[in-house]
Design an enzyme around this catalytic site. Structure first.
Site, PDB file in Angstrom:
ATOM      1  CD  GLU A 173      -2.800   0.869   2.396  1.00  0.00           C
ATOM      2  OE1 GLU A 173      -3.524   1.705   2.618  1.00  0.00           O
ATOM      3  OE2 GLU A 173      -2.678  -0.091   3.347  1.00  0.00           O
ATOM      4  NE  ARG A 241       1.733   3.346   8.886  1.00  0.00           N
ATOM      5  CZ  ARG A 241       1.217   3.655  10.063  1.00  0.00           C
ATOM      6  NH1 ARG A 241       2.157   3.412  11.170  1.00  0.00           N
ATOM      7  NH2 ARG A 241       0.006   3.928  10.328  1.00  0.00           N
TER       8      ARG A 241
END
Length: 405
Positions: A173, A241
């Site tokens: 993603e 992230r």
């Protein structure tokens, strides 16, 4: 993604067609890209990318313009024509599906193919209806494999195979987000923008184009979907992230449904536009009688979200639109605080806000701009994109096409 995961995940560089991105890993195990069984594009092949989120599914359809000299199977040609007619002759599909016609991109070249990119979204809770629509309109034969990302790529994988005989090729993603953003900012000169002269009300700012390509690294992506993920992009080969929060677009829509009875995101936004959150939130001035000068806090800042609702008389005065606006301010303030902390910790001065929480939501974009400017003393710029929620779906599509060589 709404869970706040560790920023310490190991990363491995992956280069495709000269554009490299970091493939993220979970628990130190590299997420493998699935092998693609697609052959070189032929007449009858059409291409789709999907980002299946917890609240909204975003789709990108690449209308491939086959060369005139290409050999054509008559039945396949008819099916392609029927699909193109179905997509382009409608702006809405079912009860929640919508094609963003103003966002379509003509004459796009991906790999050796040229075509038009179409952008479509629908509520993920309507997935069963979407599959029925695909089957009823006989659209499944020309797209036996679909590139997909988001949690729904795993949740609905079995359903796609059993009900439509469609294989979902799943891609990471966050890698897809970064790839989609780079493509859009490279091939759409007016893709990236910011708001000038913003204020805390969420109204009155002026929209300006930002030349993202010449000021690209490093930057932070704040993806506001059902929840929020925050990524640090240092280069084409370094995407990580670094944070997130469960307070996102799903929170806003859920609170509005509970407190005001709205049935959709767009209804909740329309209601919030007419509201006054100061009737619901407790402000600094409500506590100190004005500004808190010692710490540089304006009296107009929110000290406690929904803080006035502890008082019966305040609750009696609050209208549904005030509650909706307070929910919007609560979520937007939380997102801006998280993004600002991540930017400061990473010494980054550009934060790119994307995600479908921002669709038709000028108020939040301008409030994010004001908050980032206010709390950073003008050192951090909030940026936005025209295709705000479609980066992941486009990135998945591009990744898939690059693998079909």
């Amino acid at each position: 993604m709404s869970e706040d995961q560790s920023a310490g995940n190991e990363a491995t560089s992956n280069s495709l067609s000269g554009i490299s991105f970091t493939t993220l890993s979970t628990e130190n195990q590299l997420l493998p890209e699935p092998p693609c069984s697609c052959s070189t594009p032929r007449e009858g092949t059409q291409w789709f990318g999907a980002d299946i989120g917890g609240t909204l599914t975003k789709g990108v359809y690449f209308e491939y313009q086959h060369p005139k000299h290409a050999s054509a199977n008559h039945k396949d040609s008819e099916r392609v024509a029927a699909l193109q007619m179905f997509v382009k002759s409608n702006l809405t599909y079912g009860s929640t599906g919508y094609r963003d016609a103003h966002l379509e991109m003509l004459d796009q070249k991906i790999q050796s193919m040229t075509g038009t990119l179409h952008f479509i979204k629908f509520d993920t809770c309507r997935m069963e209806g979407f599959m029925s629509m695909v089957a009823e309109n006989d659209l499944v034969h020309i797209a036996k494999c679909v590139s997909a990302t988001g949690g729904g790529a795993y949740k609905f994988e079995k359903d796609f195979k059993e009900k439509l005989d469609v294989t979902l090729h799943k891609y990471d993603e966050l890698m897809c987000l970064a790839k989609g953003i780079q493509y859009l900012c490279t091939y759409n000169p007016r893709e990236c923008f910011y708001w000038r002269n913003s204020n805390s009300s969420g109204f009155g700012a002026e929209k300006e184009v930002f030349d993202f390509q010449h000021h690209i690294y490093p930057y932070i992506i704040t993806n506001v979907g059902s929840g929020v993920s925050i990524l640090l992009v240092n280069s084409q080969t370094d995407v990580r992230r670094i944070g997130g929060t469960s307070i996102g677009g799903g929170t806003f829509q859920g609170l509005c449904a509970l407190l005001t009875g709205t049935d959709s995101f767009d209804d909740a936004i329309a209601l919030a536009e007419r509201g006054d959150s100061t009737k619901v939130d407790k402000l600094v001035r409500d506590i100190y009688g004005g500004d808190y000068a010692k710490f540089g806090l304006s009296g107009n800042l929110v000290a406690s979200s929904f803080g006035n609702m502890i008082h019966p008389e305040k609750r009696a005065q609050a209208r549904p639109e005030d509650l909706a606006k307070a929910a919007l301010v609560t979520v937007t303030n939380t997102v801006s605080a998280m993004a600002k902390m991540c930017a400061s910790a990473s010494s980054v001065d550009r934060v790119l806000f994307i995600g479908n929480y921002l669709r038709n939501n000028r108020m939040s974009m301008q409030m994010l701009t004001y908050a980032m400017d206010y709390w950073s003393n003008g050192s951090v710029k909030a940026l936005f994109m025209e295709h705000e929620g479609y980066s992941g779906a486009l990135g998945a599509l591009i990744t898939h096409l690059e693998s079909c060589k």
